[in-house]
Design an enzyme around this catalytic site. Sequence first.
Site, PDB file in Angstrom:
ATOM      1  N   ARG A  20       0.816  -1.236   0.000  1.00 30.85           N
ATOM      2  CA  ARG A  20       0.000   0.000   0.000  1.00 30.85           C
ATOM      3  C   ARG A  20       0.838   1.270   0.000  1.00 30.85           C
ATOM      4  O   ARG A  20       0.355   2.340   0.363  1.00 30.85           O
ATOM      5  CB  ARG A  20      -0.984   0.028   1.166  1.00 30.85           C
ATOM      6  CG  ARG A  20      -1.927  -1.158   1.128  1.00 30.85           C
ATOM      7  CD  ARG A  20      -3.190  -0.909   1.906  1.00 30.85           C
ATOM      8  NE  ARG A  20      -4.071  -2.033   1.736  1.00 30.85           N
ATOM      9  CZ  ARG A  20      -4.035  -3.134   2.494  1.00 30.85           C
ATOM     10  NH1 ARG A  20      -3.172  -3.221   3.481  1.00 30.85           N
ATOM     11  NH2 ARG A  20      -4.868  -4.118   2.268  1.00 30.85           N
ATOM     12  N   LYS A  40       3.103  11.499 -11.237  1.00 33.75           N
ATOM     13  CA  LYS A  40       2.307  10.568 -12.056  1.00 33.75           C
ATOM     14  C   LYS A  40       3.137   9.309 -12.251  1.00 33.75           C
ATOM     15  O   LYS A  40       4.287   9.377 -12.674  1.00 33.75           O
ATOM     16  CB  LYS A  40       1.997  11.179 -13.418  1.00 33.75           C
ATOM     17  CG  LYS A  40       0.795  12.087 -13.403  1.00 33.75           C
ATOM     18  CD  LYS A  40       0.364  12.425 -14.817  1.00 33.75           C
ATOM     19  CE  LYS A  40      -0.765  13.417 -14.806  1.00 33.75           C
ATOM     20  NZ  LYS A  40      -1.111  13.880 -16.167  1.00 33.75           N
ATOM     21  N   GLU A  71       9.374  17.925 -24.677  1.00 33.11           N
ATOM     22  CA  GLU A  71       8.690  18.333 -23.432  1.00 33.11           C
ATOM     23  C   GLU A  71       9.196  19.711 -22.976  1.00 33.11           C
ATOM     24  O   GLU A  71       8.448  20.486 -22.386  1.00 33.11           O
ATOM     25  CB  GLU A  71       8.880  17.287 -22.327  1.00 33.11           C
ATOM     26  CG  GLU A  71       8.410  15.866 -22.674  1.00 33.11           C
ATOM     27  CD  GLU A  71       6.896  15.620 -22.517  1.00 33.11           C
ATOM     28  OE1 GLU A  71       6.130  16.588 -22.313  1.00 33.11           O
ATOM     29  OE2 GLU A  71       6.475  14.443 -22.628  1.00 33.11           O
ATOM     30  N   LYS A  76       6.895  23.053 -14.049  1.00 30.42           N
ATOM     31  CA  LYS A  76       6.128  21.859 -13.665  1.00 30.42           C
ATOM     32  C   LYS A  76       5.788  21.900 -12.177  1.00 30.42           C
ATOM     33  O   LYS A  76       4.669  21.573 -11.769  1.00 30.42           O
ATOM     34  CB  LYS A  76       6.893  20.577 -14.022  1.00 30.42           C
ATOM     35  CG  LYS A  76       6.066  19.349 -13.662  1.00 30.42           C
ATOM     36  CD  LYS A  76       6.157  18.202 -14.603  1.00 30.42           C
ATOM     37  CE  LYS A  76       5.115  17.142 -14.241  1.00 30.42           C
ATOM     38  NZ  LYS A  76       5.261  15.899 -14.956  1.00 30.42           N
ATOM     39  N   GLU A 129      -4.753  16.829 -11.179  1.00 31.98           N
ATOM     40  CA  GLU A 129      -5.274  17.158 -12.505  1.00 31.98           C
ATOM     41  C   GLU A 129      -6.787  17.331 -12.529  1.00 31.98           C
ATOM     42  O   GLU A 129      -7.486  16.763 -13.361  1.00 31.98           O
ATOM     43  CB  GLU A 129      -4.833  16.101 -13.518  1.00 31.98           C
ATOM     44  CG  GLU A 129      -4.872  16.633 -14.937  1.00 31.98           C
ATOM     45  CD  GLU A 129      -4.181  15.715 -15.943  1.00 31.98           C
ATOM     46  OE1 GLU A 129      -3.011  15.377 -15.753  1.00 31.98           O
ATOM     47  OE2 GLU A 129      -4.852  15.356 -16.922  1.00 31.98           O
ATOM     48  N   ARG A 177      -3.536  21.374 -14.222  1.00 26.38           N
ATOM     49  CA  ARG A 177      -2.479  20.406 -14.575  1.00 26.38           C
ATOM     50  C   ARG A 177      -2.669  19.803 -15.965  1.00 26.38           C
ATOM     51  O   ARG A 177      -1.692  19.402 -16.611  1.00 26.38           O
ATOM     52  CB  ARG A 177      -2.381  19.298 -13.515  1.00 26.38           C
ATOM     53  CG  ARG A 177      -1.242  18.341 -13.825  1.00 26.38           C
ATOM     54  CD  ARG A 177      -0.895  17.412 -12.697  1.00 26.38           C
ATOM     55  NE  ARG A 177       0.214  16.568 -13.109  1.00 26.38           N
ATOM     56  CZ  ARG A 177       0.957  15.845 -12.297  1.00 26.38           C
ATOM     57  NH1 ARG A 177       0.707  15.859 -11.007  1.00 26.38           N
ATOM     58  NH2 ARG A 177       1.945  15.104 -12.749  1.00 26.38           N
ATOM     59  N   ASN A 235      -0.540  18.334 -20.623  1.00 25.34           N
ATOM     60  CA  ASN A 235      -0.810  17.310 -21.643  1.00 25.34           C
ATOM     61  C   ASN A 235      -0.874  17.879 -23.052  1.00 25.34           C
ATOM     62  O   ASN A 235      -1.338  17.206 -23.975  1.00 25.34           O
ATOM     63  CB  ASN A 235      -2.135  16.603 -21.351  1.00 25.34           C
ATOM     64  CG  ASN A 235      -2.004  15.692 -20.167  1.00 25.34           C
ATOM     65  OD1 ASN A 235      -0.995  15.022 -20.024  1.00 25.34           O
ATOM     66  ND2 ASN A 235      -2.998  15.692 -19.306  1.00 25.34           N
ATOM     67  N   HIS A 257      -0.273  15.703 -26.071  1.00 24.65           N
ATOM     68  CA  HIS A 257      -0.342  14.308 -25.629  1.00 24.65           C
ATOM     69  C   HIS A 257      -1.601  13.580 -26.086  1.00 24.65           C
ATOM     70  O   HIS A 257      -1.608  12.354 -26.140  1.00 24.65           O
ATOM     71  CB  HIS A 257      -0.219  14.225 -24.102  1.00 24.65           C
ATOM     72  CG  HIS A 257       1.173  14.517 -23.594  1.00 24.65           C
ATOM     73  ND1 HIS A 257       1.826  15.708 -23.827  1.00 24.65           N
ATOM     74  CD2 HIS A 257       2.050  13.760 -22.875  1.00 24.65           C
ATOM     75  CE1 HIS A 257       3.036  15.670 -23.261  1.00 24.65           C
ATOM     76  NE2 HIS A 257       3.189  14.505 -22.679  1.00 24.65           N
ATOM     77  N   HIS A 296      -0.203  10.338 -27.421  1.00 31.27           N
ATOM     78  CA  HIS A 296      -0.478   9.036 -26.791  1.00 31.27           C
ATOM     79  C   HIS A 296      -1.194   8.100 -27.764  1.00 31.27           C
ATOM     80  O   HIS A 296      -0.895   6.903 -27.813  1.00 31.27           O
ATOM     81  CB  HIS A 296      -1.349   9.227 -25.538  1.00 31.27           C
ATOM     82  CG  HIS A 296      -0.565   9.677 -24.330  1.00 31.27           C
ATOM     83  ND1 HIS A 296      -1.172  10.168 -23.197  1.00 31.27           N
ATOM     84  CD2 HIS A 296       0.763   9.693 -24.074  1.00 31.27           C
ATOM     85  CE1 HIS A 296      -0.237  10.467 -22.304  1.00 31.27           C
ATOM     86  NE2 HIS A 296       0.938  10.192 -22.812  1.00 31.27           N
ATOM     87  N   HIS A 341       8.496   8.501 -26.927  1.00 28.77           N
ATOM     88  CA  HIS A 341       7.390   9.285 -26.376  1.00 28.77           C
ATOM     89  C   HIS A 341       7.500  10.764 -26.800  1.00 28.77           C
ATOM     90  O   HIS A 341       6.532  11.369 -27.277  1.00 28.77           O
ATOM     91  CB  HIS A 341       7.387   9.160 -24.852  1.00 28.77           C
ATOM     92  CG  HIS A 341       6.391  10.050 -24.179  1.00 28.77           C
ATOM     93  ND1 HIS A 341       5.028   9.821 -24.236  1.00 28.77           N
ATOM     94  CD2 HIS A 341       6.541  11.200 -23.462  1.00 28.77           C
ATOM     95  CE1 HIS A 341       4.393  10.776 -23.578  1.00 28.77           C
ATOM     96  NE2 HIS A 341       5.288  11.618 -23.097  1.00 28.77           N
TER      97      HIS A 341
END
Length: 358
Positions: free
Chosen positions: A120, A142, A184, A226, A236, A240, A244, A247, A251, A264
Site C-alpha cells: 500500500r 504521475k 517536453e 512543472k 489534474e 495540470r 498534456n 499528448h 499518446h 514518447h
Amino acid sequence: MEEIRVELGDRSYGIFIGADILGGFGRKLRDFPFSRIAVISNPTVYALYGDAISDSLKGVGREASVIVMPDGEEYKEFLWAYYLYGELLKQKLDRSSAIVALGGGVIGDIAGFVASTYMRGISLVQVPTTLLAQVDSSVGGKTGVNHPLGKNMIGTFYQPRFVWADVDTLRTLPRREFLAGMAEVIKYGVIWDEEFLRFLEEEKGKILDLDAEAVARIIKRSCEIKAEVVSRDERESGVRAILNYGHTVGHALETMTGYTSYLHGEAVAIGMCVEARLSVLTGLMGERDADRVCSLIEAYGLPVEMPSGVNAERILSLMRLDKKAVAGRLKFVLPERIGSVKIREVADTGKISEALGV
Ligand code: NAD
Ligand code: GLY
C-alpha cells in the site's frame, strides 16, 4: 546544485539539479531513515551509473539491493510490475523501505507505480537520467504502466521523497533521446512562458552542443514550471491538464504504433504541431504562432507530421480513450498564443482529421 521545491504541504519535496552530483546521493539519502533500499533500473543505465549510486550509498554505510528489468517502453506494463513486486518481496522490503528509480521515464513510471502499490505504498526516490525524465516524468508524481489498449492507462498519483537529477548523465544519452526530451521542454515554452520559448529559439546551438550552462538552465526552468503547475493542481482536476499539450494525439499515436515506432517525445512533438494546427482551424490561435511552434519543433530535429497511411477512424477512437475525454467527447489542450493554452472540446471531427492530415 540548485533545489526547486514542489510545494504540497507535508508531501512537499525538493528537486536537486546539478552537475556531477551522483556521488552526493548517499549523503542526501541519509536524511531519511529507510529500513531497506532497492534500486530499480535497466541494464543500459545500471551499467553506466549503477556503481556511482552503490558507491555513494556505501560511502554512508548503506547497501541497496538491485533489481534490473529490460530496457524499453514495451516493458512498462503490468506483468513487469508484477515481476518487480516479487523481487521486492524476496528481498524483504518492508513498509519503511524505499525504492530508488534509476533511469529514464520508463523506469521512473513503473518503479513509481510499484512503490505506490507495494504494501500500500513505500517511499520512492527518483534519480532521472534522461532529459525527458529530468524535465518532466520524475517530477509531479504521475506513475503508471501502459495497456495494449491505451498508454498510461493504469497508474497512481504518488510523489517521490526527492528527485536527484545529475545533468552530467545526459552526456551518455543517445542523441535521439536527447532530442525527444526537447519536445517536453518546448512544451513548457508554449503552454507557460514565451520568454523561455525565445531562449530555446535563440540558444538552440548551445543547447544542441550540450553547453552545460544552457542545458542546466532549460532543466531548471522546466522543473520550475512543472513544480508550479503541480503545486496548484496535484491530481489534474484543473490546470495540470495543460501539461498534456500534444499528448492527446501523441499518446494515441504511441498506442497505434505499439509503443515501438516513436519515442514518447517524438510522438508528443507530432502531437504539439497537430494541436497547434487544430487551434488555428478552430479560430483560437493565429497561423504565425502555430508556424513558430512547428518550426521550433522541427529545428530541434523532431517530427511534425503524422506518418502516412494512418486510418482516421482508428486514431479518433484511440483519442477517445484520452483521460481528458468525457463520455467519448474529445478535449484538447490548444494554444491561444505562445505562453498560454486553453482546454477545449472539439466536436468537429473533420477539423481534427484536417489538423492530423489524415
Ligand atoms: P526511457 O526511459 O525509455 O529512456 C530512453 C532510453 O535511454 C532507454 O533506452 C534508456 O535505457 C536510455 N538511457 C536512460 N538514461 C541514459 C543515459 N544517461 N545514458 C544513456 N542511455 C540512457 O525514455 P524517456 O524518454 O526517459 O521516458 C519516456 C517515458 O516517460 C514514457 O513511458 C512516458 O509515458 C513517460 N512520461 C511520464 C511522465 C510523468 O509525468 N510520469 C511525463 C512524461 C513522460
Ligand atoms: N506529464 C504530464 C503531467 O505530469 O501531468
